[in-house]
Design a protein around this motif. Structure first.
Motif, short mmCIF file in Angstrom:
data_model
loop_
_atom_site.label_atom_id
_atom_site.label_comp_id
_atom_site.label_asym_id
_atom_site.label_seq_id
_atom_site.Cartn_x
_atom_site.Cartn_y
_atom_site.Cartn_z
N ARG A 68 0.77 -1.28 -0.16
CA ARG A 68 0.05 0.06 0.05
C ARG A 68 0.73 1.28 -0.06
NH1 ARG A 68 -2.84 -4.08 2.33
NH2 ARG A 68 -4.84 -3.95 2.01
N TRP A 69 2.19 1.07 0.72
CA TRP A 69 3.10 2.49 0.60
C TRP A 69 3.49 2.45 -0.64
CZ3 TRP A 69 8.22 3.05 -0.16
CH2 TRP A 69 8.75 4.41 0.20
N LEU A 70 3.87 1.25 -1.45
CA LEU A 70 4.60 1.26 -2.58
C LEU A 70 3.56 2.04 -3.60
CD1 LEU A 70 6.12 -2.19 -2.93
CD2 LEU A 70 7.48 0.07 -2.82
N LEU A 71 2.11 1.61 -3.82
CA LEU A 71 1.13 2.27 -4.32
C LEU A 71 1.28 3.66 -4.19
CD1 LEU A 71 -1.63 -0.36 -4.33
CD2 LEU A 71 -0.45 0.21 -6.48
N GLU A 72 1.14 4.09 -2.83
CA GLU A 72 1.06 5.50 -2.54
C GLU A 72 2.31 6.24 -3.32
OE1 GLU A 72 -0.52 7.76 0.68
OE2 GLU A 72 -1.91 6.98 -0.88
N GLN A 73 3.31 5.81 -3.37
CA GLN A 73 4.41 6.53 -4.10
C GLN A 73 4.59 6.22 -5.66
OE1 GLN A 73 6.42 7.81 -1.99
NE2 GLN A 73 4.91 7.16 -0.60
N GLY A 74 3.41 5.49 -6.15
CA GLY A 74 3.68 5.37 -7.56
C GLY A 74 4.36 4.23 -8.16
N ARG A 75 4.73 3.41 -7.31
CA ARG A 75 5.48 2.10 -7.69
C ARG A 75 4.63 0.81 -7.95
NH1 ARG A 75 9.96 3.22 -3.16
NH2 ARG A 75 10.94 1.12 -3.77
N GLU A 102 6.22 -2.75 -8.33
CA GLU A 102 6.72 -3.40 -7.06
C GLU A 102 5.52 -3.85 -6.16
OE1 GLU A 102 10.21 -1.22 -5.43
OE2 GLU A 102 9.98 0.24 -6.89
N ALA A 103 4.79 -3.01 -6.09
CA ALA A 103 3.55 -3.41 -5.21
C ALA A 103 2.82 -4.50 -5.62
CB ALA A 103 2.26 -2.15 -5.09
N ARG A 104 2.64 -4.77 -6.96
CA ARG A 104 1.97 -6.07 -7.38
C ARG A 104 2.78 -7.14 -7.13
NH1 ARG A 104 1.60 -4.30 -12.14
NH2 ARG A 104 -0.50 -3.96 -12.26
N ALA A 141 -4.55 -12.51 -5.54
CA ALA A 141 -3.56 -11.56 -5.75
C ALA A 141 -4.15 -10.40 -6.56
CB ALA A 141 -2.30 -12.09 -5.95
N ASP A 142 -4.51 -10.94 -7.87
CA ASP A 142 -4.73 -9.86 -8.89
C ASP A 142 -5.98 -9.02 -8.43
OD1 ASP A 142 -2.71 -10.11 -10.26
OD2 ASP A 142 -3.64 -11.80 -11.55
N ALA A 143 -6.86 -9.67 -7.60
CA ALA A 143 -8.08 -9.06 -7.18
C ALA A 143 -8.00 -8.20 -6.04
CB ALA A 143 -9.35 -10.10 -6.54
N GLU A 144 -7.27 -8.57 -5.15
CA GLU A 144 -6.79 -7.72 -4.04
C GLU A 144 -6.04 -6.46 -4.35
OE1 GLU A 144 -4.37 -7.68 0.45
OE2 GLU A 144 -4.33 -9.25 -0.80
N PHE A 145 -4.96 -6.63 -5.50
CA PHE A 145 -4.16 -5.57 -5.85
C PHE A 145 -5.00 -4.72 -6.44
CE2 PHE A 145 -1.94 -3.52 -9.34
CZ PHE A 145 -0.94 -2.73 -8.69
N VAL A 184 2.34 -8.23 -3.38
CA VAL A 184 1.17 -8.76 -3.56
C VAL A 184 1.15 -10.16 -3.65
CG1 VAL A 184 -1.30 -8.74 -3.85
CG2 VAL A 184 -0.12 -6.79 -3.32
N HIS A 185 1.69 -10.51 -5.10
CA HIS A 185 1.65 -11.84 -5.50
C HIS A 185 2.78 -12.73 -4.54
CE1 HIS A 185 -0.21 -12.07 -9.53
NE2 HIS A 185 -0.12 -10.61 -9.40
N LYS A 186 3.65 -12.23 -4.18
CA LYS A 186 4.38 -12.86 -2.99
C LYS A 186 3.77 -13.24 -1.92
CE LYS A 186 9.04 -12.67 -0.86
NZ LYS A 186 10.12 -11.73 -0.66
N LEU A 187 3.12 -12.45 -1.30
CA LEU A 187 2.20 -12.68 0.06
C LEU A 187 1.19 -13.63 -0.01
CD1 LEU A 187 1.93 -8.87 1.26
CD2 LEU A 187 3.37 -10.76 2.17
#
Length: 480
Positions: free
Chosen positions: A189-196, A199-201, A215-219, A204-207
């Motif tokens: 969520r912090w990565l998405l805040e930074q426009g990254r 990396e965020a995706r 993972a795609d739905a949550e992202f 999420v897939h790793k988690l």
């Protein structure tokens, strides 16, 4: 674990003869040892000058650091500050160095006590979030247990190592945290805040392991909500009360942290031996009972977060806890009032009083202990989560300081009447939780907007933004 080992071990250290020799001021030892304890958490009086404590100010500043540099870097910063403060304590060559080391270590605890639950909340799946964030309270309990028994063992040492060794052991968990944090994934969520976004995706897939669909739905949900929040919110602290929904979130987060202090659990943790003495136990018996007491909470907490928290939710345990505290403090008040320790040697009354203190610890571990960390960090939207969690944690430390300053005096001066305060406070807590606290079990962080009735819907904001862009380009299309 580091946070509570550091605050718990000092209660043993200040009783050691070698530490008293180090301070070398027997006439003012009580006030000086009190300064060592309270500069860690809040404010104290030392030589009639206010000494600023670390925990409150560390948690206050951690919100900005989390937003600027991310959760993982903030955890590492907290670990570095902890190493600095702990090294100053263990290697102190005078009392001033000891005090400064305590303040610096307190800053580290403030940073970590706010950031760790925040990070756990943002990486945990909704169905297991209670367990993962509840581990915060589990490690708090283990830290206290470790401090109790390390302190017990070190009393048999001689010379300066009697107090330098237990203080130096604080370095071990801080160092492990500094190294281990490097292997933690960043908050998506912090990565998405930074426009990254990429990396965020990946995080999420790793988690999610191999479950690409979930993972795609949550992202997608995460990205859509954060995009909406960036269009309608700033990062100002004023956002915490900018709308009716945000004000409710803030009051719930601050309330659950403050109500946890109203349970009186830290009064027992800090001044348990004094309370046992008030029940008629000898100093040796008091220390033994306190050591056994320290193990009760972590055991109960583990079973609660493993088997119950993510099943029954947040609200019911809080109601159970507040109601239970009213009962246990009522019985404790009646015991001490009817059988004053200085006048009565009724062993049955002593045992019943100790049982009520133990039951209070058990009920705390079944309610406010783990739930307060979970609820305070999960109710805020991403853009205000760090500053909101920071404010809630500051409230926790502020009331921690309040009770630590007045409780020993109150127990000494007004005895059983002091427990009436906790009866009244928890009765009020029960009513507020029943009527104003929502249930957040099983909801994703992005679904909290529906729980708290936010006026702005993420889908509407994103859709309106898309339409605005289409309208903006329409004239150019017509020209072609």
């Amino acid at each position: 674990m580091y946070t509570t080992y550091g605050s718990g071990i000092i209660s043993s250290v200040i009783t050691f003869s070698a530490f008293k020799d180090f301070v070398n001021n027997p006439g003012n030892y009580d006030s000086l040892s009190g300064a060592v304890v309270s500069t860690f958490t809040g404010t104290s009086q030392y030589a009639d000058n206010p000494a600023l404590g670390g925990c409150f100010f560390g948690s206050a500043g951690a919100g900005w650091v989390n937003d600027k540099f991310g959760r993982r870097v903030t955890v590492q910063l907290g670990a570095l500050v902890a190493l600095w403060g702990c090294a100053m304590q263990a290697g102190a060559n005078n009392f001033a160095c000891m005090l400064i080391g305590r303040i610096i270590a307190g800053v580290a605890i403030g940073i970590l006590s706010m950031t760790v639950p925040l990070y756990n909340t943002e990486i945990a799946p909704a169905k297991h979030r209670g367990f993962l964030v509840g581990l915060t309270q589990q490690m708090i309990g283990i830290g206290f247990v470790s401090a109790n028994w390390v302190g017990y063992g070190c009393q048999f040492l001689t010379g300066d190592k009697q107090w330098r060794l237990p203080l130096g052991l604080q370095l071990a968990p801080a160092f492990l945290l500094l190294i281990g944090a490097q292997f933690m994934p960043r908050s998506p969520r912090w990565l998405l805040e930074q426009g990254r976004d990429d990396e965020a995706r990946a995080v999420v897939h790793k988690l999610h392991g191999g479950d690409s669909d979930s993972a795609d739905a949550e992202f997608a949900e995460m990205r859509e909500t954060i995009l909406a929040e960036k269009q309608v919110r700033s990062r100002s602290v004023r956002d915490l009360w900018a709308t009716r929904g945000m004000l409710r979130r803030t009051l719930v987060a601050v309330g659950v942290q403050v109500f946890g202090q109203f349970s009186g659990i830290n009064v027992i943790n800090y001044f348990g031996p004094s309370m046992y003495k008030a029940l008629g136990l000898s100093p040796g018996q008091s220390l033994l009972v306190q050591g056994i007491y320290g193990a009760v909470g972590p055991i109960t907490n583990f079973f609660f977060i493993t088997l119950i928290l993510d099943t029954v939710g947040r609200k019911k345990p809080l109601l159970f806890g507040a109601g239970s505290f009213v009962v246990t403090y009522s019985i404790l008040t009646a015991i001490v009032a009817c059988f004053p320790p200085e006048q009565s040697s009724n062993l049955a009354a002593q045992r019943a009083g100790i049982a009520m203190i133990f039951m209070t610890s058990i009920f705390f571990s079944l309610s406010f202990g783990p739930v307060s960390w979970v609820l305070a960090s999960e109710v805020f939207p991403t853009r205000t989560r760090s500053i909101g969690t920071s404010v809630a944690t500051c409230a926790n430390w502020a009331f921690n300081v309040l009770f630590s300053q007045v409780s020993n005096l109150a127990i000494s001066d007004i005895s059983w009447r002091y427990y009436l305060v906790f009866i009244c406070l928890n009765a009020v807590d029960f009513a507020i939780i029943a009527f104003f606290f929502p249930e957040t079990k099983g909801e994703t962080l992005e679904q909290m907007a529906e729980v708290f009735g936010d006026e702005v819907d993420a889908h509407d904001v994103v859709d309106s933004g898309v339409h605005e862009k289409m309208d903006h380009h329409a004239p150019d299309v017509e020209k072609l």
